[in-house]
Design a protein around this motif. Structure first.
Motif, PDB file in Angstrom:
ATOM      1  N   VAL A  43       0.867  -1.181   0.000  1.00  0.00           N
ATOM      2  CA  VAL A  43       0.000   0.000   0.000  1.00  0.00           C
ATOM      3  C   VAL A  43       0.904   1.233   0.000  1.00  0.00           C
ATOM      4  O   VAL A  43       1.707   1.430   0.908  1.00  0.00           O
ATOM      5  N   LEU A  44       0.748   2.059  -1.029  1.00  0.00           N
ATOM      6  CA  LEU A  44       1.538   3.276  -1.183  1.00  0.00           C
ATOM      7  C   LEU A  44       0.682   4.476  -0.800  1.00  0.00           C
ATOM      8  O   LEU A  44      -0.432   4.642  -1.302  1.00  0.00           O
ATOM      9  N   LEU A  45       1.204   5.310   0.093  1.00  0.00           N
ATOM     10  CA  LEU A  45       0.532   6.526   0.544  1.00  0.00           C
ATOM     11  C   LEU A  45       1.328   7.719   0.047  1.00  0.00           C
ATOM     12  O   LEU A  45       2.507   7.874   0.395  1.00  0.00           O
ATOM     13  N   SER A  46       0.691   8.568  -0.774  1.00  0.00           N
ATOM     14  CA  SER A  46       1.410   9.646  -1.447  1.00  0.00           C
ATOM     15  C   SER A  46       0.698  10.981  -1.243  1.00  0.00           C
ATOM     16  O   SER A  46      -0.423  11.163  -1.733  1.00  0.00           O
ATOM     17  N   PRO A  47       1.316  11.935  -0.533  1.00  0.00           N
ATOM     18  CA  PRO A  47       0.687  13.251  -0.385  1.00  0.00           C
ATOM     19  C   PRO A  47       0.654  14.006  -1.700  1.00  0.00           C
ATOM     20  O   PRO A  47       1.611  13.977  -2.475  1.00  0.00           O
ATOM     21  N   GLY A  48      -0.487  14.673  -1.947  1.00  0.00           N
ATOM     22  CA  GLY A  48      -0.656  15.433  -3.172  1.00  0.00           C
ATOM     23  C   GLY A  48      -1.018  16.879  -2.882  1.00  0.00           C
ATOM     24  O   GLY A  48      -1.967  17.156  -2.141  1.00  0.00           O
ATOM     25  N   GLU A  49      -0.271  17.796  -3.458  1.00  0.00           N
ATOM     26  CA  GLU A  49      -0.503  19.232  -3.292  1.00  0.00           C
ATOM     27  C   GLU A  49      -1.401  19.732  -4.413  1.00  0.00           C
ATOM     28  O   GLU A  49      -1.136  19.487  -5.595  1.00  0.00           O
ATOM     29  N   ASN A  50      -2.486  20.406  -4.058  1.00  0.00           N
ATOM     30  CA  ASN A  50      -3.372  21.006  -5.060  1.00  0.00           C
ATOM     31  C   ASN A  50      -2.681  22.257  -5.625  1.00  0.00           C
ATOM     32  O   ASN A  50      -2.318  23.162  -4.875  1.00  0.00           O
ATOM     33  N   LEU A  51      -2.504  22.289  -6.936  1.00  0.00           N
ATOM     34  CA  LEU A  51      -1.787  23.408  -7.543  1.00  0.00           C
ATOM     35  C   LEU A  51      -2.580  24.706  -7.515  1.00  0.00           C
ATOM     36  O   LEU A  51      -2.020  25.782  -7.687  1.00  0.00           O
TER      37      LEU A  51
END
Length: 203
Positions: A43-51
Protein backbone atom coordinates in the motif's frame (compact mmCIF):
# COMPACT_ATOMS: atom_id res chain seq x y z
CA UNK A 1 12.67 0.14 1.51
CA UNK A 2 13.40 3.52 -0.12
CA UNK A 3 14.20 1.80 -3.45
CA UNK A 4 11.06 -0.30 -3.14
CA UNK A 5 9.00 2.80 -2.39
CA UNK A 6 10.48 4.61 -5.41
CA UNK A 7 9.62 1.66 -7.64
CA UNK A 8 6.08 1.51 -6.27
CA UNK A 9 5.65 5.26 -6.78
CA UNK A 10 6.89 5.12 -10.38
CA UNK A 11 4.52 2.22 -11.05
CA UNK A 12 1.55 3.98 -9.44
CA UNK A 13 2.03 7.26 -11.30
CA UNK A 14 3.57 6.05 -14.53
CA UNK A 15 7.06 7.45 -14.20
CA UNK A 16 9.60 9.17 -11.98
CA UNK A 17 9.58 12.73 -10.66
CA UNK A 18 6.63 14.53 -9.11
CA UNK A 19 3.66 13.81 -11.39
CA UNK A 20 0.67 16.12 -11.76
CA UNK A 21 -2.65 14.28 -11.88
CA UNK A 22 -6.09 15.70 -12.60
CA UNK A 23 -8.55 14.64 -9.92
CA UNK A 24 -12.17 15.72 -10.29
CA UNK A 25 -11.16 18.73 -12.35
CA UNK A 26 -8.31 19.83 -10.07
CA UNK A 27 -4.56 19.32 -10.56
CA UNK A 28 -2.59 17.66 -7.77
CA UNK A 29 1.18 17.16 -7.65
CA UNK A 30 2.09 13.98 -5.78
CA UNK A 31 5.29 12.96 -4.01
CA UNK A 32 6.34 9.67 -2.37
CA UNK A 33 5.10 9.26 1.18
CA UNK A 34 5.12 5.83 2.76
CA UNK A 35 4.97 2.20 1.61
CA UNK A 36 3.47 -0.41 3.92
CA UNK A 37 2.63 -4.06 3.51
CA UNK A 38 -0.73 -5.67 4.31
CA UNK A 39 0.08 -9.35 3.98
CA UNK A 40 1.38 -9.82 0.43
CA UNK A 41 -0.14 -6.52 -0.77
CA UNK A 42 1.79 -3.25 -0.85
CA UNK A 43 0.00 0.00 0.00
CA UNK A 44 1.54 3.28 -1.18
CA UNK A 45 0.53 6.53 0.54
CA UNK A 46 1.41 9.65 -1.45
CA UNK A 47 0.69 13.25 -0.39
CA UNK A 48 -0.66 15.43 -3.17
CA UNK A 49 -0.50 19.23 -3.29
CA UNK A 50 -3.37 21.01 -5.06
CA UNK A 51 -1.79 23.41 -7.54
CA UNK A 52 -4.70 25.79 -7.07
CA UNK A 53 -3.82 27.47 -3.77
CA UNK A 54 -7.27 28.94 -3.11
CA UNK A 55 -8.62 29.00 0.45
CA UNK A 56 -11.13 26.22 -0.17
CA UNK A 57 -8.85 24.08 -2.39
CA UNK A 58 -7.68 20.90 -0.71
CA UNK A 59 -4.80 18.56 -1.28
CA UNK A 60 -5.05 14.84 -0.63
CA UNK A 61 -3.30 11.65 0.36
CA UNK A 62 -3.45 9.15 -2.51
CA UNK A 63 -3.75 5.44 -1.75
CA UNK A 64 -2.53 2.83 -4.22
CA UNK A 65 -2.77 -0.92 -3.75
CA UNK A 66 -0.08 -2.90 -5.54
CA UNK A 67 1.05 -6.50 -5.79
CA UNK A 68 4.44 -7.90 -6.76
CA UNK A 69 4.80 -8.60 -10.49
CA UNK A 70 8.00 -9.92 -12.07
CA UNK A 71 10.72 -7.58 -10.72
CA UNK A 72 8.39 -4.76 -9.76
CA UNK A 73 4.75 -4.05 -8.98
CA UNK A 74 1.33 -4.04 -10.61
CA UNK A 75 -1.38 -1.60 -9.50
CA UNK A 76 -4.59 -3.28 -8.30
CA UNK A 77 -6.47 -0.28 -6.92
CA UNK A 78 -6.26 3.52 -6.95
CA UNK A 79 -7.90 6.11 -4.67
CA UNK A 80 -6.24 9.46 -5.50
CA UNK A 81 -8.12 11.70 -3.05
CA UNK A 82 -9.81 9.50 -0.45
CA UNK A 83 -7.99 11.20 2.45
CA UNK A 84 -8.55 14.94 2.10
CA UNK A 85 -6.20 17.72 3.19
CA UNK A 86 -7.00 21.22 4.37
CA UNK A 87 -7.28 24.54 2.53
CA UNK A 88 -4.81 26.50 0.43
CA UNK A 89 -3.97 23.37 -1.55
CA UNK A 90 -2.17 21.61 1.29
CA UNK A 91 -2.16 17.79 1.57
CA UNK A 92 -2.87 16.18 4.94
CA UNK A 93 -0.01 17.05 7.27
CA UNK A 94 -1.12 15.50 10.56
CA UNK A 95 -1.54 11.84 9.68
CA UNK A 96 -0.19 8.55 10.94
CA UNK A 97 -0.77 4.82 10.71
CA UNK A 98 -2.34 3.10 13.69
CA UNK A 99 -3.09 -0.52 14.55
CA UNK A 100 -5.17 0.40 17.60
CA UNK A 101 -8.59 0.72 15.98
CA UNK A 102 -9.15 -2.28 13.73
CA UNK A 103 -7.81 -5.56 12.45
CA UNK A 104 -5.82 -3.80 9.73
CA UNK A 105 -3.78 -0.57 9.96
CA UNK A 106 -5.73 2.67 9.62
CA UNK A 107 -4.64 6.06 8.33
CA UNK A 108 -5.53 8.48 11.14
CA UNK A 109 -5.74 12.04 9.82
CA UNK A 110 -6.75 15.17 11.69
CA UNK A 111 -7.47 18.45 9.97
CA UNK A 112 -9.52 21.60 10.26
CA UNK A 113 -10.79 24.55 8.30
CA UNK A 114 -11.16 28.21 9.27
CA UNK A 115 -13.53 30.70 7.69
CA UNK A 116 -14.63 34.10 9.01
CA UNK A 117 -13.28 33.45 12.50
CA UNK A 118 -14.79 29.98 12.97
CA UNK A 119 -12.70 26.80 12.95
CA UNK A 120 -13.98 23.25 12.86
CA UNK A 121 -12.49 19.92 11.97
CA UNK A 122 -11.90 16.39 13.06
CA UNK A 123 -10.34 12.98 12.53
CA UNK A 124 -10.87 10.50 9.72
CA UNK A 125 -10.04 6.81 10.04
CA UNK A 126 -9.26 4.98 6.80
CA UNK A 127 -8.70 1.29 7.40
CA UNK A 128 -6.40 -0.34 4.85
CA UNK A 129 -8.34 -3.56 4.39
CA UNK A 130 -6.88 -6.14 1.96
CA UNK A 131 -9.55 -5.60 -0.69
CA UNK A 132 -9.87 -1.81 -0.46
CA UNK A 133 -9.51 1.12 1.96
CA UNK A 134 -12.64 1.81 4.04
CA UNK A 135 -13.20 5.24 5.58
CA UNK A 136 -15.40 6.00 8.58
CA UNK A 137 -17.31 9.27 8.90
CA UNK A 138 -15.68 12.43 10.24
CA UNK A 139 -15.05 12.31 13.99
CA UNK A 140 -15.40 15.95 15.01
CA UNK A 141 -12.70 17.02 17.47
CA UNK A 142 -12.13 20.75 16.80
CA UNK A 143 -14.43 23.72 17.28
CA UNK A 144 -13.50 27.35 17.89
CA UNK A 145 -15.94 30.16 17.17
CA UNK A 146 -14.43 33.63 17.45
CA UNK A 147 -16.51 35.00 14.59
CA UNK A 148 -18.82 37.16 16.69
CA UNK A 149 -21.84 35.39 15.23
CA UNK A 150 -24.20 32.60 16.23
CA UNK A 151 -25.39 30.95 19.40
CA UNK A 152 -21.99 29.30 19.90
CA UNK A 153 -19.96 32.51 19.58
CA UNK A 154 -16.91 32.32 21.83
CA UNK A 155 -17.11 28.54 22.28
CA UNK A 156 -13.90 26.49 22.38
CA UNK A 157 -14.37 22.71 22.39
CA UNK A 158 -11.74 20.00 21.91
CA UNK A 159 -12.33 16.28 21.47
CA UNK A 160 -9.97 13.42 22.33
CA UNK A 161 -10.31 9.78 21.27
CA UNK A 162 -10.04 7.50 24.31
CA UNK A 163 -11.08 4.04 25.55
CA UNK A 164 -10.29 2.27 22.28
CA UNK A 165 -11.66 -1.28 22.21
CA UNK A 166 -10.02 -2.62 19.07
CA UNK A 167 -12.51 -3.59 16.40
CA UNK A 168 -15.47 -2.75 18.65
CA UNK A 169 -15.74 0.88 19.78
CA UNK A 170 -14.08 4.01 21.11
CA UNK A 171 -15.14 7.14 22.97
CA UNK A 172 -14.56 10.80 22.18
CA UNK A 173 -14.42 12.99 25.28
CA UNK A 174 -15.06 16.72 24.81
CA UNK A 175 -13.82 19.50 27.05
CA UNK A 176 -13.72 23.29 27.07
CA UNK A 177 -16.90 25.31 26.75
CA UNK A 178 -18.86 22.05 27.00
CA UNK A 179 -18.04 18.66 28.52
CA UNK A 180 -19.61 15.48 27.18
CA UNK A 181 -18.71 12.07 25.74
CA UNK A 182 -19.79 10.34 22.53
CA UNK A 183 -19.26 6.71 21.51
CA UNK A 184 -18.43 5.31 18.10
CA UNK A 185 -19.20 1.64 17.44
CA UNK A 186 -18.13 -0.80 14.75
CA UNK A 187 -20.89 -1.63 12.27
CA UNK A 188 -19.76 -3.72 9.33
CA UNK A 189 -16.52 -2.30 7.94
CA UNK A 190 -16.80 1.17 9.49
CA UNK A 191 -17.15 2.96 12.81
CA UNK A 192 -20.37 4.92 13.23
CA UNK A 193 -21.50 7.41 15.86
CA UNK A 194 -23.96 5.87 18.30
CA UNK A 195 -27.19 7.80 17.96
CA UNK A 196 -26.16 9.14 14.56
CA UNK A 197 -25.88 12.85 15.44
CA UNK A 198 -23.04 14.60 17.20
CA UNK A 199 -23.48 17.24 19.88
CA UNK A 200 -20.33 18.96 18.65
CA UNK A 201 -21.13 22.30 16.92
CA UNK A 202 -19.72 23.01 13.49
CA UNK A 203 -19.12 26.13 11.46
Amino acid sequence: MSEQRALAFATAFGGEGSPVVEVEGERLRYSPGRLVWIGDRAVLLSPGENLDKCHACTGALAIHYLEPAEEGFRVTGTWPALVQGSGYGEPPSDWSLSGEFAEYPAVVEEGGYTAQGCTSGGVTLTELRPERPVQSGLIRTIYSNQSGFGANNGAEIDGEIVNINKGVSFDVTYSGSRAFTETWVRRGDTFQLRGGETRMPQC
